[in-house]
Design an enzyme around this catalytic site. Structure first.
Site, PDB file in Angstrom:
ATOM      1  N   MET A 292       5.402   5.705  -4.232  1.00 14.12           N
ATOM      2  CA  MET A 292       4.631   6.100  -3.062  1.00 14.12           C
ATOM      3  C   MET A 292       5.444   6.009  -1.771  1.00 14.12           C
ATOM      4  O   MET A 292       5.337   6.880  -0.901  1.00 14.12           O
ATOM      5  CB  MET A 292       3.378   5.234  -2.940  1.00 14.12           C
ATOM      6  CG  MET A 292       2.286   5.842  -2.078  1.00 14.12           C
ATOM      7  SD  MET A 292       1.636   7.369  -2.777  1.00 14.12           S
ATOM      8  CE  MET A 292       0.635   6.739  -4.119  1.00 14.12           C
ATOM      9  N   TYR A 432      -2.197  15.280   3.063  1.00 15.24           N
ATOM     10  CA  TYR A 432      -1.736  14.958   1.706  1.00 15.24           C
ATOM     11  C   TYR A 432      -0.809  13.752   1.677  1.00 15.24           C
ATOM     12  O   TYR A 432      -0.313  13.302   2.694  1.00 15.24           O
ATOM     13  CB  TYR A 432      -1.158  16.172   0.986  1.00 15.24           C
ATOM     14  CG  TYR A 432       0.084  16.869   1.485  1.00 15.24           C
ATOM     15  CD1 TYR A 432       1.001  16.313   2.353  1.00 15.24           C
ATOM     16  CD2 TYR A 432       0.346  18.164   0.991  1.00 15.24           C
ATOM     17  CE1 TYR A 432       2.143  16.994   2.737  1.00 15.24           C
ATOM     18  CE2 TYR A 432       1.485  18.861   1.370  1.00 15.24           C
ATOM     19  CZ  TYR A 432       2.382  18.270   2.238  1.00 15.24           C
ATOM     20  OH  TYR A 432       3.511  18.952   2.604  1.00 15.24           O
ATOM     21  N   GLU A 433      -0.661  13.213   0.460  1.00 18.45           N
ATOM     22  CA  GLU A 433       0.081  11.973   0.220  1.00 18.45           C
ATOM     23  C   GLU A 433      -0.537  10.801   0.974  1.00 18.45           C
ATOM     24  O   GLU A 433       0.153   9.891   1.425  1.00 18.45           O
ATOM     25  CB  GLU A 433       1.557  12.141   0.598  1.00 18.45           C
ATOM     26  CG  GLU A 433       2.490  11.236  -0.175  1.00 18.45           C
ATOM     27  CD  GLU A 433       2.340  11.399  -1.675  1.00 18.45           C
ATOM     28  OE1 GLU A 433       1.998  10.401  -2.330  1.00 18.45           O
ATOM     29  OE2 GLU A 433       2.537  12.522  -2.190  1.00 18.45           O
ATOM     30  N   GLY A 434      -1.863  10.831   1.107  1.00 14.04           N
ATOM     31  CA  GLY A 434      -2.582   9.770   1.799  1.00 14.04           C
ATOM     32  C   GLY A 434      -2.850  10.150   3.236  1.00 14.04           C
ATOM     33  O   GLY A 434      -1.926  10.282   4.033  1.00 14.04           O
TER      34      GLY A 434
END
Length: 590
Positions: A292, A432-434
């Site tokens: 992540m 996106y990606e959190g």
């Protein structure tokens, strides 16, 4: 036109971060300033000459899905990706064990800015493949590493991440995709959405990394596993075998990044797609979270990249466009001489330079923790910087790209100029990606409250120590920048104390989270700009130095301190006084 910011990177890497010291720390003495410059120069040429010219045309054409489920990317994309592979650019990050070059992140991140700024929709394919290579290097079996990683390193195969389902976005506990054991593999059935480059024509095989549940998996996030599911099942010798039971049902119609095919993927329409377990069953979330930080750093980099592309285009337009007579100039002077256009471009430039330096600080922190033997303080610093970089840079990209449209005036609203594309493309980045709220929750609850503010307090202490030294600098502007920063750190400490005091009332830290993230983003950006001003002032004294370039650095730092850094105090005030007002609002009143 796009021009890779090579001189800027040379300044930041060598004089703001300190390449030689960093390489010595991480055991990479083979990486010199001359080598980095050569790498950046060659990457810049490919980005400017091959990748960037496809950006606007790709946006206009978009990716196209055909009735058989295949997808065609815009004209030139496949050839550009082949050129990246032929030049070795797809191999930069990977381990030498798999044919990679094992270059440090401070180098690869700089190069990746060039791809993302030149053509973000195109570069997403490489970004996702990098992420999968990292995940497999860390967690896959030696057999699967040997089979799947080298073709991706070579650019013959590409990778995707398959997390989201129609009913399961942020809440991954709700995923329904199933995995049933069948000998040495599993059979995967289910549907995934928002799969970037889930289907395309730029590589001979696509390797999907899919989250799914095994038959006896516990409920919730503890029951998630991760599987390699290739489009074509490779034979033992690495050659392509039969097509897997995987199909692209559709590609999304989107606000931006239109050239990037965002696919709805169906697994197991005809009995189940062959998948290979990565790690152990029920460890899927841990494996995904293991990659992540790299993924979020990459998306923060996209915020910087699209900002610089928008700035470069706005600057070129402002030097060309004639409209009215600027104050104290003669007729025919371009609009860059209008004071407000000058202000707009100057504030864009200063913020982009702060982003770039902070990005390099984050990449350096990742390099220092890469081997897994770094001390706890280095790990804590790297972990603290990631949500700040991802959240601040992607949110600010929305304003910078909007200002790029504004400089163009009415022509910015017309798709013909391409300015609007940067604005549209940037909009996905805080999602996106959190999302930004997820980054803020990570920052507040995991990176601040969990350790009682230890990591962030150490950050404040380090900045203060550095600024106290710079405050004694012979250059008055450098000393003034340091004083601005000392005041900003004091405000940040007050805001942090307010959040820590509310630890037993979690709604208060949560409602302040995004403001706190943006406060720390501006604070860290100011830190880098103050450091850059000290470096520039020192270099000005050297014979043969590029005086104009360095004087511009000093001015950019002053602009950041007077136009961007004051937001730290404003946000600190909001954090300390505004939570009661928001939490007192009833949802029924909205």
């Amino acid at each position: 036109m796009y021009e890779a910011p090579i001189d800027d990177y040379k300044f930041v890497i060598n004089h703001v971060i300190g390449l030689d010291r960093l390489m010595a720390d991480i055991g990479h003495d083979d990486i010199s300033a001359d080598l980095v410059e050569a790498v950046l120069t060659e990457a810049g040429k490919l980005a400017a000459d091959v990748v960037a010219p496809l950006n606007h045309s790709g946006d206009m054409a978009g990716a196209i899905r055909h009735d058989d489920g295949s997808v065609t990317t815009p004209s030139g994309f496949a050839e550009a990706f082949a050129a990246m592979a032929a030049g070795g650019w797809t191999a930069m990050e990977a381990s030498e064990d798999f044919g990679g070059q094992n270059l440090p992140m401070i180098v690869t991140t700089a190069v990746n800015e060039f791809w993302q700024a030149a053509n973000m929709a195109f570069a997403l394919c490489h970004l996702l493949t990098q992420g999968q290579i990292y995940a497999l290097e860390k967690s896959a079996s030696p057999q699967h590493q040997k089979l799947f990683i080298p073709p991706m390193v070579e650019g013959r195969w590409t990778g995707t991440m398959n997390l989201t389902e129609p009913q399961a976005g942020t809440d991954l506990a709700s995923i329904k995709t199933k995995a049933v054991k069948a000998g040495d593999h599993y059979l995967i059935t289910g549907q995934k959405i928002y799969i970037t480059y889930g289907e395309h024509d730029m590589a001979e095989n696509i390797v999907h990394l899919v989250l799914a549940r095994t038959e006896d998996a516990p409920a919730g996030i503890k029951g998630i596993s991760v599987f390699i599911v290739p489009k074509f099942i490779p034979n033992a010798d690495g050659s392509l075998g039969a097509a897997n039971d995987v199909r692209c049902l559709s590609i999304e119609k989107k606000l931006g990044i239109k050239a990037s095919p965002t696919a709805v993927m169906q697994y197991g329409e005809n009995g189940g797609a062959v998948g290979y377990l990565v790690g152990a069953e029920n460890q899927g979330l841990d494996i995904m979270f293991g990659m992540m930080n790299h993924a979020r750093l990459a998306v923060g980099l996209q915020g910087l990249s699209i900002s610089d592309r928008a700035y470069q285009q706005a600057r070129a337009y402002a030097f060309d466009r004639v409209q009215g007579t600027p104050l104290e100039h003669t007729a025919g002077a371009p609009i860059v001489h209008h004071p407000d256009v000058l202000r707009t471009l100057a504030t864009m430039k200063s913020e982009i330079e702060a982003m770039r330096a902070l990005m390099m600080l984050g990449a350096a922190a990742m390099d220092q923790t890469h081997g897994g033997e770094a001390d706890d303080a280095l790990v804590a610093r790297a972990n603290l910087l990631i949500p700040i970089i991802k959240g601040w840079m992607t949110e600010r990209a929305l304003d910078v790209t909007s200002q790029g449209v504004q400089v163009h005036g009415g022509m910015g609203f017309i798709e013909e100029t391409g300015a609007a594309q940067h604005f549209r493309d940037a909009r996905i980045l805080p999602i996106y990606e959190g999302t930004t709220a997820i980054q803020a929750n990570d920052l507040v609850f995991r990176k601040t409250l969990r350790d009682g503010g230890s990591a962030v307090t150490q950050l404040f202490d380090d900045i203060t120590t550095e600024m106290q030294a710079l405050a004694q600098h012979a250059d008055n502007s450098v000393a003034a920048n340091a004083q601005h920063m000392i005041g900003a750190v004091a405000a940040a400490r007050d805001a942090t104390a307010h959040i820590l005091a509310a630890a037993n009332d979690p709604r208060r830290p949560a409602v302040n989270g995004v403001n706190y993230l943006m406060l720390l983003g501006r604070l860290c950006g100011g830190w880098m700009m103050a450091r850059a001003s000290g470096a520039a002032a020192g270099l000005i004294q050297e014979t043969g130095a590029n005086q104009a370039f360095l004087e511009a650095k000093l001015r950019s730092a002053q602009i950041f301190m007077t136009h961007h850094l004051p937001q730290v105090q404003a946000l600190a005030t909001i954090i300390q006084t505004g939570d009661d007002a928001v939490l007192g609002m009833h949802a029924d009143w909205l």
